[in-house]
Design a protein around this motif. Structure first.
Motif, short mmCIF file in Angstrom:
data_model
loop_
_atom_site.label_atom_id
_atom_site.label_comp_id
_atom_site.label_asym_id
_atom_site.label_seq_id
_atom_site.Cartn_x
_atom_site.Cartn_y
_atom_site.Cartn_z
N GLN A 45 0.79 -1.23 0.00
CA GLN A 45 0.00 0.00 0.00
C GLN A 45 0.83 1.28 0.00
OE1 GLN A 45 -2.65 -0.37 3.35
NE2 GLN A 45 -4.09 -1.69 2.26
N VAL A 46 2.12 1.17 0.28
CA VAL A 46 2.98 2.37 0.29
C VAL A 46 3.10 2.89 -1.14
CG1 VAL A 46 5.29 3.27 0.73
CG2 VAL A 46 4.26 1.66 2.34
N LYS A 47 2.73 4.15 -1.34
CA LYS A 47 2.72 4.73 -2.69
C LYS A 47 4.13 5.01 -3.19
CE LYS A 47 -1.85 6.82 -2.15
NZ LYS A 47 -2.64 8.08 -2.12
N GLU A 48 4.32 4.81 -4.49
CA GLU A 48 5.63 5.01 -5.11
C GLU A 48 5.60 6.17 -6.11
OE1 GLU A 48 6.90 1.29 -6.87
OE2 GLU A 48 5.64 0.19 -5.46
N ASP A 49 4.64 7.09 -5.95
CA ASP A 49 4.47 8.17 -6.92
C ASP A 49 5.40 9.36 -6.69
OD1 ASP A 49 3.25 8.88 -4.59
OD2 ASP A 49 1.32 9.42 -5.48
N SER A 50 6.30 9.25 -5.72
CA SER A 50 7.30 10.29 -5.47
C SER A 50 8.62 9.61 -5.13
CB SER A 50 6.87 11.19 -4.30
OG SER A 50 6.87 10.44 -3.08
N PHE A 51 9.71 10.37 -5.17
CA PHE A 51 11.01 9.78 -4.85
C PHE A 51 11.04 9.24 -3.43
CE2 PHE A 51 15.17 10.41 -2.79
CZ PHE A 51 15.88 9.42 -3.46
N LEU A 52 10.50 10.04 -2.48
CA LEU A 52 10.54 9.62 -1.07
C LEU A 52 9.65 8.41 -0.84
CD1 LEU A 52 10.60 13.03 0.85
CD2 LEU A 52 12.51 11.54 0.22
N GLY A 53 8.51 8.36 -1.55
CA GLY A 53 7.63 7.19 -1.43
C GLY A 53 8.31 5.93 -1.94
N LEU A 54 8.99 6.06 -3.07
CA LEU A 54 9.73 4.94 -3.65
C LEU A 54 10.86 4.50 -2.71
CD1 LEU A 54 10.28 3.05 -6.06
CD2 LEU A 54 11.64 4.89 -7.08
N ARG A 55 11.56 5.49 -2.14
CA ARG A 55 12.63 5.17 -1.19
C ARG A 55 12.08 4.43 0.02
NH1 ARG A 55 14.33 9.85 2.62
NH2 ARG A 55 12.28 9.17 3.36
N ASN A 56 10.96 4.91 0.57
CA ASN A 56 10.39 4.29 1.77
C ASN A 56 9.96 2.85 1.52
OD1 ASN A 56 10.82 6.75 2.94
ND2 ASN A 56 8.67 7.36 2.99
N ARG A 57 9.38 2.62 0.36
CA ARG A 57 8.96 1.25 0.04
C ARG A 57 10.18 0.34 -0.13
NH1 ARG A 57 4.20 -1.12 -3.83
NH2 ARG A 57 4.87 -3.27 -3.69
N THR A 58 11.25 0.87 -0.72
CA THR A 58 12.47 0.10 -0.90
C THR A 58 13.10 -0.25 0.46
OG1 THR A 58 12.85 1.29 -2.98
CG2 THR A 58 14.67 -0.01 -2.14
N ILE A 59 13.05 0.70 1.38
CA ILE A 59 13.55 0.46 2.75
C ILE A 59 12.77 -0.67 3.40
CG2 ILE A 59 13.58 1.44 5.10
CD1 ILE A 59 14.42 4.11 3.80
N LEU A 60 11.45 -0.63 3.27
CA LEU A 60 10.60 -1.69 3.83
C LEU A 60 10.93 -3.04 3.20
CD1 LEU A 60 7.10 0.05 4.00
CD2 LEU A 60 8.37 -0.86 5.95
N GLU A 61 11.07 -3.03 1.89
CA GLU A 61 11.32 -4.28 1.16
C GLU A 61 12.65 -4.91 1.57
OE1 GLU A 61 9.91 -7.16 -0.95
OE2 GLU A 61 8.89 -5.27 -1.38
#
Length: 298
Positions: free
Chosen positions: A122-138
């Motif tokens: 559910q973490v959105k990847e529509d911004s750089f920070l969103g993409l970074r946060n999802r990558t951190i979680l992954e």
């Protein structure tokens, strides 16, 4: 006395590769100890006697410090005293008078696989920070990394083609950790966006995870990100070690070998890894009581 403390902290940083957060905790606990004795006009370690140590421990109990706090302080002192005894500053037997109080073991709270996977998706990847946060979680969940291992990760530690990380853990111990296809795809996208951000800001360095200013993301920054995400998605106790605990527990629940989990986590002792068997047993018991026809409540 303070000179020896500085030498010890430098030893932990250089030789043991301790994180800034751990060093900060050691420094605070040991400074409290030194301040206690300097107030008694003891200015040299050679004047320390066993009854001084008993007095210090009694004072901690008198000020109603929690058993976990006392245990942490004693652990720091034992490490410090071992260092001092090797340097022949104090006699070896002085360590024997540092008795660790009994502490009730608390087992980590771990979200279910469904809860964690649902949040990550559910973490959105529509911004750089969103993409970074999802990558951190992954990566945090998919590789069981310590927060310091995550923030210190550099580009040359990644092998995207073979899908593994080369991690430098506690005590400068190196280990290889595989990751999945989803993590690979996220990393490839994130690293492309990271390069654009650094180019626009006129910065260049090797750290994988960066903040909005293009600087290396700190341990504190990761904790804040996860705390915020946890509150947004109903896992309010989420922090970096929650992901590491979840990595180990979910592997064990799926039948992974305890020795393999030990290697992936970078634990020096199998006893440290074995705490997850307790968490796993509780999970299995809940499943049994909920599912088995002879265990269901009427």
């Amino acid at each position: 006395m303070n000179r020896w403390l500085e030498e010890f902290l430098k030893y932990l940083e250089v030789e043991k590769n301790y994180s800034p957060q751990t060093l900060k905790a050691y420094k605070k606990d040991l400074e409290d100890f030194l301040n206690h004795y300097q107030a008694l006009n003891i200015k040299d370690f050679k004047h320390l006697q066993p009854f001084h140590l008993r007095l210090y421990l009694a004072n901690l109990k008198k000020t109603k410090k929690a058993p976990t706090t006392i245990a942490r302080k004693v652990s720091a002192l034992r490490s410090f005293f071992r260092f001092l005894s090797k340097k022949e500053v104090i006699p070896k037997n002085l360590i024997l008078y540092l008795l660790t109080p009994r502490v009730l073991k608390r087992f980590p709270r771990v979200p279910t696989e469904e809860e964690l996977n649902q949040m990550i998706e559910q973490v959105k990847e529509d911004s750089f920070l969103g993409l970074r946060n999802r990558t951190i979680l992954e990566l945090g969940y998919g590789c069981g990394l310590r927060v310091g291992e995550l923030t210190n990760l550099t580009l040359n530690q990644l092998n995207l083609q073979l899908r593994f990380l080369r991690v430098i853990g506690k005590g400068n111990k190196e280990r290889m950790i595989p990751f999945g296809k989803k993590a690979q795809q996220l990393l490839e996208r994130y690293l492309r966006e990271r390069e654009k951000v650094l180019l626009n800001l006129g910065k260049n360095h090797e750290f994988v995870f960066i903040n909005s200013k293009g600087d290396k993301l700190t341990d504190r920054g990761v904790r804040y990100i996860l705390k915020t995400l946890g509150k947004s998605y109903g896992i309010e106790y989420l922090h970096p070690h929650t992901l590491r605990h979840s990595f180990a527990t979910h592997l064990l629940n799926s039948g992974a070998d305890l020795r393999a989990i030990q290697e992936l986590l970078g634990h020096a002792s199998l006893l440290t890894t074995e705490m997850y068997t307790k968490v796993s047993y509780e999970h299995l018991l809940k499943v049994y009581l909920k599912s088995h026809p002879r265990a269901k409540k009427e």
